[in-house]
Design a protein around this motif. Sequence first.
Motif, PDB file in Angstrom:
ATOM      1  N   CYS A 144      35.107  15.520  71.808  1.00  0.00           N
ATOM      2  CA  CYS A 144      34.191  14.803  72.473  1.00  0.00           C
ATOM      3  C   CYS A 144      33.656  15.417  73.735  1.00  0.00           C
ATOM      4  N   GLY A 145      33.404  16.633  73.672  1.00  0.00           N
ATOM      5  CA  GLY A 145      32.861  17.277  74.535  1.00  0.00           C
ATOM      6  C   GLY A 145      33.194  17.183  75.928  1.00  0.00           C
ATOM      7  N   ALA A 146      34.594  17.191  75.991  1.00  0.00           N
ATOM      8  CA  ALA A 146      35.438  17.081  77.388  1.00  0.00           C
ATOM      9  C   ALA A 146      35.100  18.350  78.411  1.00  0.00           C
ATOM     10  N   ILE A 147      34.923  17.691  79.528  1.00  0.00           N
ATOM     11  CA  ILE A 147      34.869  18.905  80.615  1.00  0.00           C
ATOM     12  C   ILE A 147      35.543  18.415  81.814  1.00  0.00           C
ATOM     13  N   SER A 148      36.067  19.160  82.425  1.00  0.00           N
ATOM     14  CA  SER A 148      36.708  19.139  83.849  1.00  0.00           C
ATOM     15  C   SER A 148      35.863  18.579  84.841  1.00  0.00           C
TER      16      SER A 148
ATOM     17  N   SER B 106      46.474  15.714  85.463  1.00  0.00           N
ATOM     18  CA  SER B 106      47.862  16.081  85.885  1.00  0.00           C
ATOM     19  C   SER B 106      48.305  17.016  84.992  1.00  0.00           C
ATOM     20  N   ASN B 107      48.040  16.666  83.414  1.00  0.00           N
ATOM     21  CA  ASN B 107      48.758  17.627  82.684  1.00  0.00           C
ATOM     22  C   ASN B 107      48.157  18.312  81.879  1.00  0.00           C
ATOM     23  N   THR B 108      46.747  18.392  82.067  1.00  0.00           N
ATOM     24  CA  THR B 108      45.716  19.235  81.027  1.00  0.00           C
ATOM     25  C   THR B 108      44.946  19.979  82.325  1.00  0.00           C
ATOM     26  N   SER B 109      44.921  21.150  82.107  1.00  0.00           N
ATOM     27  CA  SER B 109      44.349  22.094  83.250  1.00  0.00           C
ATOM     28  C   SER B 109      42.776  22.323  82.837  1.00  0.00           C
ATOM     29  N   PRO B 110      41.815  22.529  84.032  1.00  0.00           N
ATOM     30  CA  PRO B 110      40.794  22.586  83.678  1.00  0.00           C
ATOM     31  C   PRO B 110      40.386  23.884  82.869  1.00  0.00           C
ATOM     32  N   ALA B 111      41.297  25.090  82.722  1.00  0.00           N
ATOM     33  CA  ALA B 111      41.218  26.117  81.738  1.00  0.00           C
ATOM     34  C   ALA B 111      41.360  25.569  80.563  1.00  0.00           C
ATOM     35  N   ALA B 112      42.362  24.804  80.317  1.00  0.00           N
ATOM     36  CA  ALA B 112      42.656  24.187  78.663  1.00  0.00           C
ATOM     37  C   ALA B 112      41.427  23.509  78.194  1.00  0.00           C
ATOM     38  N   ILE B 113      40.744  22.861  79.297  1.00  0.00           N
ATOM     39  CA  ILE B 113      39.734  21.872  78.624  1.00  0.00           C
ATOM     40  C   ILE B 113      38.508  22.817  78.373  1.00  0.00           C
ATOM     41  N   ALA B 114      38.162  23.671  79.174  1.00  0.00           N
ATOM     42  CA  ALA B 114      37.152  24.593  78.958  1.00  0.00           C
ATOM     43  C   ALA B 114      37.318  25.205  77.718  1.00  0.00           C
ATOM     44  N   ARG B 115      38.559  25.626  77.248  1.00  0.00           N
ATOM     45  CA  ARG B 115      38.872  26.120  75.998  1.00  0.00           C
ATOM     46  C   ARG B 115      38.801  25.329  74.707  1.00  0.00           C
ATOM     47  N   GLY B 116      38.342  24.103  74.884  1.00  0.00           N
ATOM     48  CA  GLY B 116      38.016  23.037  73.999  1.00  0.00           C
ATOM     49  C   GLY B 116      39.437  22.538  73.284  1.00  0.00           C
ATOM     50  N   ALA B 117      40.484  22.339  74.423  1.00  0.00           N
ATOM     51  CA  ALA B 117      41.568  21.613  74.043  1.00  0.00           C
ATOM     52  C   ALA B 117      41.492  20.125  73.661  1.00  0.00           C
ATOM     53  N   LEU B 118      40.290  19.514  74.220  1.00  0.00           N
ATOM     54  CA  LEU B 118      40.044  18.076  73.977  1.00  0.00           C
ATOM     55  C   LEU B 118      38.584  17.828  73.214  1.00  0.00           C
TER      56      LEU B 118
ATOM     57  N   ALA C 166      39.546  14.843  87.329  1.00  0.00           N
ATOM     58  CA  ALA C 166      38.987  13.857  86.256  1.00  0.00           C
ATOM     59  C   ALA C 166      38.662  14.912  84.971  1.00  0.00           C
ATOM     60  N   ILE C 167      38.585  13.927  83.897  1.00  0.00           N
ATOM     61  CA  ILE C 167      38.205  14.528  82.806  1.00  0.00           C
ATOM     62  C   ILE C 167      37.069  13.603  81.959  1.00  0.00           C
ATOM     63  N   GLN C 168      36.157  14.244  81.913  1.00  0.00           N
ATOM     64  CA  GLN C 168      34.928  13.599  81.307  1.00  0.00           C
ATOM     65  C   GLN C 168      34.496  14.065  79.768  1.00  0.00           C
ATOM     66  N   TYR C 169      34.553  12.882  78.962  1.00  0.00           N
ATOM     67  CA  TYR C 169      34.072  13.069  77.672  1.00  0.00           C
ATOM     68  C   TYR C 169      32.651  12.604  77.438  1.00  0.00           C
ATOM     69  N   LYS C 170      31.832  13.615  77.166  1.00  0.00           N
ATOM     70  CA  LYS C 170      30.446  14.068  77.146  1.00  0.00           C
ATOM     71  C   LYS C 170      29.872  13.391  76.132  1.00  0.00           C
TER      72      LYS C 170
END
Length: 274
Positions: free
Chosen positions: A55-59, A41-53, A65-69
């Motif tokens: 452990c290999g996180a993806i939307s 709800s507070n982290t956009s797929p675009a931010a995740i794709a830019r590497g904001a998170l 959901a957020i998956q830490y791969k």
Amino acid sequence: MLVRSTSITEALTITAAPLSRDAFAPFGEVIANPAPESRPSNTSPAAIARGALPCGAISANQGTAIQYKALASLRDLYGSAPSGKAGTPRMTMFVCGARTLVSREGGEGEGGSESRNARENTSDGGVQIRVLERHPFTSQTFIPLTADRTKRYLVVVAPTLDATGQDEDEDLPAPARDAGLPGRGLPDPTRLAAFVATGEQAVTYGPGTWHAPMIALGPPESTIDFVVVQFANDVPVEDCQEVALEDGGDGDGDGAIASGIWVGIPQKNVLTKL
């Protein structure tokens, strides 16, 4: 499978510390949400794709959901086991009852229902470590079935000594010390480490890591359920090797622990909400 007994002739005391990724790294991995403040709800797929998170996180799941791969890994080393028998993945459950904590002097500490110290919440208790074990050809992951951070359990690990000719001769199969593996030697109880984990953390013991059986903390008669994930091939000496830590000193007759390994647990890490 019990493979050796060793005598502890002195009283060794270790104080447990809070479990953290960095402190536990020599022994395995801590599994926990690496960014609990970040939610779909507070982290956009675009931010995740830019590497904001981390452990290999993806939307995932259409952005819900957020998956830490790259959170942790499983290792199957049975291809190098002497029997040649392959390991297969196993999922089991351990229902661990809370241990009664005692003081070094032998009386009940925190967790004992009649303990004066427990009533006053002023002192610490602990447990005596009597067995260490390892799974030489597999990682082993303990996942508590609770997200309650007030739940506590004790993780106890020990480094591995250099292997001796006797270790080799006594047929204690384990991978050699390379590629980050601890090697074939017995545990070094003088360098034992202990950590208090919460219900929001799971742990993975690396292959060949010496550790104590899981120790649940909490009120009398409470339990923690763990799902355990590992490989096994049903050859006892290849699946699990145990070393008994026997008291080698003379007691003083009043119940005090005169020798052996005692892990003290700070009182703030024992209390569990009912």
